[in-house]
Design an enzyme around this catalytic site. Structure first.
Site, PDB file in Angstrom:
ATOM      1  N   TYR A 117      41.342  37.298  38.227  1.00 49.66           N
ATOM      2  CA  TYR A 117      41.100  38.608  38.824  1.00 49.66           C
ATOM      3  C   TYR A 117      40.155  38.492  40.006  1.00 49.66           C
ATOM      4  O   TYR A 117      40.418  39.031  41.094  1.00 49.66           O
ATOM      5  CB  TYR A 117      40.526  39.571  37.777  1.00 49.66           C
ATOM      6  CG  TYR A 117      40.045  40.880  38.361  1.00 49.66           C
ATOM      7  CD1 TYR A 117      40.939  41.786  38.933  1.00 49.66           C
ATOM      8  CD2 TYR A 117      38.688  41.216  38.352  1.00 49.66           C
ATOM      9  CE1 TYR A 117      40.498  42.982  39.476  1.00 49.66           C
ATOM     10  CE2 TYR A 117      38.233  42.408  38.886  1.00 49.66           C
ATOM     11  CZ  TYR A 117      39.137  43.285  39.452  1.00 49.66           C
ATOM     12  OH  TYR A 117      38.706  44.457  40.000  1.00 49.66           O
ATOM     13  N   LYS A 140      41.089  39.310  44.028  1.00 46.65           N
ATOM     14  CA  LYS A 140      40.371  40.361  44.752  1.00 46.65           C
ATOM     15  C   LYS A 140      39.652  39.783  45.978  1.00 46.65           C
ATOM     16  O   LYS A 140      39.605  40.417  47.037  1.00 46.65           O
ATOM     17  CB  LYS A 140      39.370  41.059  43.832  1.00 46.65           C
ATOM     18  CG  LYS A 140      40.004  41.928  42.761  1.00 46.65           C
ATOM     19  CD  LYS A 140      40.741  43.129  43.346  1.00 46.65           C
ATOM     20  CE  LYS A 140      39.804  44.186  43.860  1.00 46.65           C
ATOM     21  NZ  LYS A 140      40.506  45.411  44.316  1.00 46.65           N
TER      22      LYS A 140
END
Length: 373
Positions: free
Chosen positions: A157, A161
């Site tokens: 994640y 990002k």
């Protein structure tokens, strides 16, 4: 500078932050149109803004952010795009291909659509996790955008990002077909809380299962500074106003900003207790076992899950990255956002806490009923 008369696009429009941002735009600005972009939009999602839309047209654009033709239609005629949509994955339960497809490829395709359709401003909703904490758990106290911090991101994640943020900032200054240039910036909010926060609901449900005792997974000294959703939304609006202002556009374009507010620094676990103690919840005094042993347990669980991956996909309830995040002091200042974006928290800590507790109180009966059936 106001956005009056502009057409804005909000991706992730039906999410926690997206909904709050749309309501703020409708209340604070006289826009010509807001386009709600999400993978699934219900009629009630659009109707929920009826009380505050005024003369602003609210249109739903339901589709996949990995569909370039869909994104071009959604961006056509818009002046500002708020890219809030992403897959948030804190436990590693989402396949990397899915995370990368939505968080990175979707962002890239949206940027390309903005360029093709002459969108002038692009605000990317990033996260504090693009910085860390690093695997060593090195702390940051009241950090700024100039703070130097070594971190090789390993968690999927965080990696996606970070890559999406980099692509967003790199697109700043891209020449548009009409001869103007795209301006972009990225906002890095702290942990966002408030009405609609699914993580708070999850912790409350765990506490109900544990006889109204909240689990402690953070050391008391591992302080962070969460940000209220209403203030996070205001930061997005101020970023859009700054990018529209000719005097600020060249300063803000291509930069990232930490977004916090005046919520007192506290550990994640103790923050849950602050919000839920008025509802009758207590909290464990200590971690379930020493932190070092918890790391070892997480490592062993990850090894087992990796071995079994060819046969069955199992997700451990806790991983080393999440454990590090929960137990690393990591606080940041919003002073640069204040100076350059004109951002200031719209809601005080007292107001934010009161609104969040009232919302949790309203959700508690349904949570109890669901767990009892």
């Amino acid at each position: 500078m106001a956005l009056n008369g502009d057409m804005c696009v909000v991706t992730g429009a039906c999410g926690f932050l997206g909904r709050r941002l749309i309501r703020l735009l409708l209340e604070e600005e006289s826009l010509s149109e807001i386009r709600l972009v999400d993978k699934q939009i219900k009629l009630e999602d659009v109707q929920s803004f009826k009380d505050c839309r005024g003369d602003t047209r609210v249109r739903a654009y339901e589709g996949d952010i990995r569909d370039s033709a869909f994104l071009r239609r959604a961006c056509r005629g818009a002046s500002t795009v708020f890219h809030v949509a992403s897959i948030i994955d804190v436990d590693g339960s989402v396949e990397f291909s899915e995370l990368h497809g939505v968080n990175v490829k979707g962002t890239q395709l949206l940027l390309e659509a903005c360029i093709e359709e002459n969108v002038s401003s692009f605000i990317y909703t990033s996260t504090i996790e693009v910085l860390g904490p690093n695997p060593s758990g090195e702390p940051i106290y009241n950090g700024t955008e100039e703070t130097q911090y070594k971190c090789s991101l390993k968690f999927p994640y965080s990696k996606t990002k970070k890559e999406a943020e980099e692509r967003s900032l790199k697109a700043n200054g891209e020449l548009l077909p009409d001869g103007t240039r795209l301006a972009t910036c990225a906002l890095r909010p702290m942990y966002i809380y408030g009405e609609g926060c699914r993580f708070l609901l999850g912790h409350m449900a765990d506490g109900v299962r544990n006889r109204n005792v909240l689990y402690r997974m953070s050391l008391k000294e591992a302080k962070v500074n969460p940000v209220y959703v209403g203030n996070a939304a205001m930061a997005h609006l101020q970023a859009a106003r700054a990018l529209k202002d000719p005097n600020k556009r060249n300063v803000v374009g291509g930069r990232f900003y930490f977004i916090s507010d005046n919520t007192p620094p506290v550990s994640y676990s103790d923050f849950n207790h602050v919000m839920m103690s008025p509802l009758g919840f207590s909290i464990q005094d200590k971690l379930p076992m020493p932190l070092g042993l918890l790391y070892v347990l997480c490592f062993l669980l990850e090894v087992v899950c990796t071995i079994l991956r060819p046969f069955v996909r199992l997700v451990p309830p806790l991983n080393r990255h999440l454990l590090t995040m929960l137990n690393t002091p990591f606080t940041f200042s919003y002073k640069r956002a204040q100076a350059e974006l004109g951002y200031a928290p719209q809601y005080s800590w007292q107001e934010a806490r009161k609104s969040t507790i009232e919302w949790l109180a309203g959700q508690l009966p349904a949570v109890r009923e669901k767990l009892e059936t």
